[in-house]
Design a protein around this motif. Structure first.
Motif, PDB file in Angstrom:
ATOM      1  N   GLY A   1       6.932   4.380   1.983  1.00 45.21           N
ATOM      2  CA  GLY A   1       7.135   4.114   3.402  1.00 45.21           C
ATOM      3  C   GLY A   1       8.740   3.823   3.419  1.00 45.21           C
ATOM      4  O   GLY A   1       9.484   4.211   2.484  1.00 45.21           O
TER       5      GLY A   1
ATOM      6  N   ILE B   1      -0.949  -6.045   7.939  1.00 44.55           N
ATOM      7  CA  ILE B   1      -0.375  -4.657   7.516  1.00 44.55           C
ATOM      8  C   ILE B   1       0.594  -4.683   6.874  1.00 44.55           C
ATOM      9  O   ILE B   1       1.459  -3.836   6.484  1.00 44.55           O
ATOM     10  CB  ILE B   1      -0.573  -3.989   8.936  1.00 44.55           C
TER      11      ILE B   1
ATOM     12  N   MET C   1       1.888  -3.052   3.686  1.00 44.68           N
ATOM     13  CA  MET C   1       1.750  -1.879   3.580  1.00 44.68           C
ATOM     14  C   MET C   1       3.000  -0.995   4.234  1.00 44.68           C
ATOM     15  O   MET C   1       2.877   0.253   4.008  1.00 44.68           O
ATOM     16  CB  MET C   1       0.319  -1.305   4.547  1.00 44.68           C
ATOM     17  N   ASP C   2       3.874  -1.667   4.643  1.00 44.06           N
ATOM     18  CA  ASP C   2       5.129  -0.920   4.973  1.00 44.06           C
ATOM     19  C   ASP C   2       4.922   0.153   6.016  1.00 44.06           C
ATOM     20  O   ASP C   2       5.183   1.332   6.007  1.00 44.06           O
ATOM     21  CB  ASP C   2       5.791  -0.174   3.731  1.00 44.06           C
ATOM     22  N   VAL C   3       3.985  -0.376   7.195  1.00 48.64           N
ATOM     23  CA  VAL C   3       3.581   0.738   8.095  1.00 48.64           C
ATOM     24  C   VAL C   3       4.634   0.302   9.620  1.00 48.64           C
ATOM     25  O   VAL C   3       5.127   1.436  10.016  1.00 48.64           O
ATOM     26  CB  VAL C   3       2.085   0.186   8.707  1.00 48.64           C
TER      27      VAL C   3
END
Lengths: 268, 268
Positions: A98, A157, A160-162
């Motif tokens: 990410g 989240i 998760m590096d979103v």
């Protein structure tokens, strides 16, 4: 006292920093759309990163700040200088992940080159918010419950590096921020069919990921964010105090009032 | 052998079940758009849920299956029957949460009324996929890495009851499914500016939340999903074997082939 180097990307932050730090040396990459006047910019090709380090050192810079968004570069392999050639394997590796992975690498590389990397919020503490209601009416209990759920979603989240934002309306999640950013998510939320959304309004929750390095990719909101949140039919915006940049603060706050939203800052 | 009751919502699944189970008693709520022919439907007002239970019992039904999407009802409080009056506090509580909370309540209520609640995949095992490549070319290593990242993202956000799908393209998350559903997320992905997306294609990952009760809100894909994935510029679709409904299976698989995508099913 050492000079500051600003690595300027898009958005309002580079200009705010450049204006507040008139002595700073401002670097931008060729092709990047940067709001700082061109005559203040020292432009370099991304492929010639060695030249950036040389220019910063020649300007007496020892501390650098990354400011604004940078799109992932489409590198021309034939134009890489020796510094970038040596970095290429690590860049390729980081680009598989990410944004965080790439930005962590950027910090590491500047540090390896002898620069201290500082956060914009450390240079200009006024860029972030203290705790409390910054503008608009106090959030309802319903809005406070939505904020709590939004915080939970972002915490889940986060590793998760979103993204750094989401929208919750009466318990329902209407949007999770991804690569396209907050404004795109808010447009998406605004297009939710009435058959699904009903009369639910909702809140935008915007915070850094847990454990995020605030020296890069610090979340930011500005007047455009407020406009987009209002257009999406939201009741307000909740941010983390000390950890979200307020772009064009005065205009942002008056826009919050004008649109009848709230802007609330809460600790981590 | 006892009769099956189908509680029919929108989408292709209720019709598939009604056709496969010609003896089933099919209930739909007034105002819901249901693909089953109207003369097969026993329509009830959502406010008169007691009447649904009575009708199912009168029809000799002892097992019910929930099929298709149901929008959150806008209840008319003055029209509630005694059964719904008694349920109102629990419904209000559940509506504060995500879809899961409401659907768990629906199952509980049917069970309290003496019905066994079964999953569509239990009645018609062919509705789901076995392990392996179902159609199209084998996914590339890059696509397989994106699928793994998509699974991680869904696992992280799963406990938050947000959605069952996401899109990952070369490590970047381009969309997380929220209330609006998979097709809306895929349209959003397709609108990603080229400056952000570059030449990245990506995969749709669709799976139940970890621990999800598959008797309700089982994830589903159909020909429209494939069309939307192709329009969004994706390389393929990855689902969980045994746990994602394939709507109009034959048409779905030929659409996957026709659009040059892959459809891969992997275990939990």
């Amino acid at each position: 006292m050492s000079r500051i180097g600003i690595i300027a990307g898009t958005g309002g932050l580079p200009l705010a920093l450049a204006q507040a730090l008139p002595d700073a040396h401002v670097v931008a990459f060729e092709g990047a759309s940067v709001a700082v006047p061109e005559d203040r910019l020292d432009r370099h090709r991304i492929e010639k990163l060695g030249g950036v380090f040389d220019a910063l050192r020649a300007a007496g810079v020892s501390r650098v700040v990354m400011a604004g968004a940078m799109s992932r570069p489409a590198l021309d392999p034939s134009a890489l200088d020796p510094v970038m050639m040596a970095l290429a394997p690590r860049i390729l590796m980081a680009m598989q992940g990410g944004d965080d992975a790439l930005l962590r690498l950027v910090i590491t590389v500047f540090e390896e080159q002898g620069f201290a990397v500082v956060g914009a919020h450390e240079l200009l503490p006024d860029l972030t918010a203290g705790d409390g209601l910054l503008a608009g009416p106090a959030p309802s209990d319903r809005a406070r419950a939505d904020i709590a759920r939004g915080r939970d979603i972002l915490a889940a989240i986060g590793p998760m590096d979103v993204g750094q934002g989401c929208v919750v309306a009466e318990g329902l999640c209407l949007g999770v921020e991804t690569l396209q950013g907050t404004d795109a998510m808010l447009r998406f939320v605004g297009e939710t069919p009435g058959s699904l959304r009903g009369t639910r309004r909702g809140v935008l929750v915007k915070r850094p990921k847990p454990g995020q390095d605030l020296r890069v990719d610090m979340p930011a909101i500005g007047p455009a964010t407020v406009e987009a949140a209002a257009a999406a039919g939201l009741d307000g915006i909740a941010i983390q105090s000390g950890a979200v940049l307020l772009i064009d603060r005065a205009e942002l706050l008056s826009m919050v009032e004008a649109r009848g939203l709230f802007l609330l800052a809460e600790p981590a």
